[in-house]
Design an enzyme around this catalytic site. Structure first.
Site, mmCIF file in Angstrom:
data_model
loop_
_atom_site.group_PDB
_atom_site.id
_atom_site.type_symbol
_atom_site.label_atom_id
_atom_site.label_comp_id
_atom_site.label_asym_id
_atom_site.label_seq_id
_atom_site.Cartn_x
_atom_site.Cartn_y
_atom_site.Cartn_z
ATOM 1 N N GLU A 121 0.825 -1.214 0.000
ATOM 2 C CA GLU A 121 0.000 0.000 0.000
ATOM 3 C C GLU A 121 0.863 1.269 0.000
ATOM 4 O OE1 GLU A 121 -3.949 -1.845 2.181
ATOM 5 O OE2 GLU A 121 -2.503 -0.749 3.417
ATOM 6 N N GLU A 150 -6.842 -7.399 -2.018
ATOM 7 C CA GLU A 150 -7.481 -7.559 -0.717
ATOM 8 C C GLU A 150 -8.979 -7.343 -0.886
ATOM 9 O OE1 GLU A 150 -5.941 -5.211 2.487
ATOM 10 O OE2 GLU A 150 -3.873 -5.960 2.250
#
Length: 623
Positions: free
Chosen positions: A200, A272
């Site tokens: 991320e 995710e």
């Protein structure tokens, strides 16, 4: 809207459609292969916007779980649960700070740190592995997996290729674990299909050269990929942070067509997807999700995905992390349980979501699914009442004289636990203002409890960190004690210098107080073992309580702490984690492997309790 807020809304709302831009061709993969790891070398590559296993299309149906959050004795049962649900891959984070607790001090073998064993167990069960080794992982884990010892460097800039202290630590970490990982790659006969580069990053920065450097460090040490990144689509687009040549995993986002214009011929997948969500201390209830609609469409489209998480486990010890805004406000520490509303709950049981997901996956799997494994046994135990064992005030280490309060990491090289600040003050009734408390302070005057200050968003913080000290009738001076407890370090966003203790000033009647005695209380094993027992029952908060639990049979149990205030619980020397009556968690998970037949020792440190309350064992997280 912050990205974490966006992802939470995505996680908790059913998805009616996986977005495909108007005019774009729908994603139509070729028939996927069902090949399993067999100890022979396999070729996992990326092309034609798809994953390829031995040059045939392969759909990754992954569920995430983290070895460090699961007792090693239960690894095999959890892996088998994921397999029986219909998944073919296990995704795992490696928490760097669990593997290297001090600079150069690595432990890759004991207990649930032996990630190589976990990966080999996945292979023995015919499960592929998607490895996410960091160095940064987020994961609601303390400091996002980075070692808090980095905060001992006053000018540290983490996730920055130009910071020499950070990059020296990263090179040491990768140089240590890469030789363990390399033999486990699919190309070398292992089960690891793909390795994620950082995590991320677009939600933090935009220096592509940093990501390139991390990838090159893995390659220099024999880990040649394939590689992936995972992030929110909007962040990748805004920061231009796509690392060329990697699979692009979308976290919570579902606009695969837009993402494909960024990734080109490389695959776009759901890096995710959220069947549940994070729970913080002070939340009204445990977070839940609704992922069935999203999973149904992912399967219909043949889209690869990683379910975050299929099984969450527990933030044992000091493992729980925290979130905060970029200016360090709105601090939200994560609870000890990492149940996460996952389809496999904290102690390995199938939830209703598990059976829903299993039915969906079974309809898209060519092989019959294995039977669902039986959950480990669970036990209750009747209420027992601990007794006062030791007083923190009788077990203070030698102080260190300091002019002004400083962060624990800078002052003591202390990553977690407590610190005590002590000095004399005038006897007058004057307001005490505590700035920069990280994260929870109890205040005493001449040994008498006065009040507390909390960094968490509730009434005391809104009161401006003010403690009104009563006047002392006798004497010209009195003793001021400020006992500061810490939660986990912030592990997401820009607030990545989240040092603990008192990081600003203490003011008394408008004047800044200087010249303190500071006591380091990290609550580490050696300190706990050396506690000097009390002779008479103490009346001042800051007490260690002890109970003996006799068991004739063993099983998992949830220890109910609802009668207690705030503190820590150890069972047979193992720190289960934090409890707090702020909720919503009131019970702490204790695995059967931490218990023993006969007498078991329970040790409680409570910051407010002076009278012990009963505790009992239950079989569920919630009442």
């Amino acid at each position: 809207m912050q990205r974490r807020d966006f992802l939470r809304l995505t996680a908790l709302a059913p998805l009616a459609v996986l977005n495909v831009r108007a005019g774009a061709e729908p994603f139509t993969p070729l028939a996927a292969v069902e090949r399993r790891p067999d100890g022979k070398p396999h070729r996992f590559t990326m092309g034609q916007q798809q994953f390829l296993l031995d040059d045939r299309p392969f759909q990754i149906r992954s569920g995430e779980m983290h070895p460090i959050r699961i007792p090693a004795e239960y690894w095999l049962q959890r892996i088998r649960m994921a397999k029986a649900m219909g998944l073919n891959t296990i995704s795992i984070y490696l928490m760097w700070n669990a593997l290297e607790t001090e600079p150069g001090v690595f432990d890759l073998k004991t207990g649930n740190r032996d990630f190589a064993r976990f990966i080999r167990l996945c292979q023995s069960e015919g499960m592929w592995v998607y490895l996410r080794p960091g160095p940064y992982i987020c994961g609601e884990w303390d400091y996002g997996g980075l070692p808090p010892y980095l905060l001992r460097h006053p000018q540290i800039r983490v996730r920055d290729k130009d910071d020499p202290d950070y990059m020296a630590a990263v090179r040491r970490y990768i140089g240590t674990i890469a030789p363990v990982i390399a033999p486990l790659l699919a190309a070398n006969g292992g089960p690891i299909l793909m390795v994620q580069v950082e995590n991320e990053y677009a939600s933090f920065g935009h220096d592509l050269d940093y990501l390139k450097l991390i990838r090159s460090l893995w390659q220099q040490h024999g880990v040649h990929g394939p590689f992936s990144i995972s992030d929110g689509l909007e962040q990748v687009r805004q920061e231009h942070a796509y690392l060329s040549g990697t699979a692009l995993g979308l976290d919570g986002d579902t606009d695969f067509a837009a993402a494909q214009t960024i990734a080109g011929e490389f695959p776009v997948w759901m890096g995710e997807g959220y069947p549940g969500w994070i729970t913080h201390w002070g939340d009204k209830d445990f977070a839940r999700g609704d992922f069935a609609g999203a999973l149904r469409l992912l399967l219909q489209q043949g889209r690869s995905f990683n379910m975050y998480v299929v099984h969450g486990g527990t933030n044992f010890g000091f493992g729980a992390g925290a979130n905060a805004s970029g200016d360090y406000s709105h601090f939200e520490p994560v609870i000890t349980s990492y149940d996460y509303g996952a389809p496999i709950n904290e102690r390995g049981e199938a939830t209703p979501d598990y059976h829903t997901f299993r039915a969906l996956l079974a309809a898209h799997t060519t092989r019959p699914l294995p039977d669902v494994p039986v959950a480990p046994p669970a036990i209750r135990f009747a209420a027992i009442t601990p007794v006062a064992h030791a007083s923190l005030w009788d077990n203070l280490p030698a102080p260190r004289a300091v002019k002004n309060p400083q962060a624990n990491e800078l002052l003591f090289a202390q990553d977690h636990g407590l610190v005590l600040y002590r000095r004399k003050i005038p006897a007058a009734a004057v307001a005490l203002i505590l700035d920069g408390v990280r994260d929870y302070a109890t205040v005493f005057r001449d040994g008498h409890y006065v009040d507390y200050v909390s960094r968490v968003q509730h009434a005391k913080l809104r009161a401006g960190n003010r403690v009104d000290l009563p006047a002392i009738v006798d004497g010209a001076t009195s003793q001021l004690d400020i006992l500061v407890d810490s939660f986990g370090h912030v592990g997401y966003g820009q607030a990545m210098v989240d040092r603990k203790g008192i990081v600003s000033s203490v003011r008394f009647g408008g004047e800044e107080l200087e010249d303190w005695d500071a006591h380091s209380l990290p609550l580490e094993d050696g300190y706990i073992r050396r506690l000097k027992p009390v002779v008479t029952a103490p009346s001042r908060p800051g007490i260690f309580f002890k109970a003996t639990l006799r068991l004739d049979q063993l099983g998992d149990s949830y220890i109910d702490m609802s009668g207690w205030a705030k503190g820590y619980l150890w069972v047979n020397g193992q720190l289960l984690g934090r409890y707090w009556n702020l909720g919503p968690q009131q019970r702490l998970y204790c695995p059967a492997s931490w218990l023993r037949h006969g007498d078991n020792e329970l040790l409680i440190f409570d910051q407010h309790q002076t009278v012990a309350a009963p505790i009992h064992g239950a079989t569920t997280l919630q009442t």
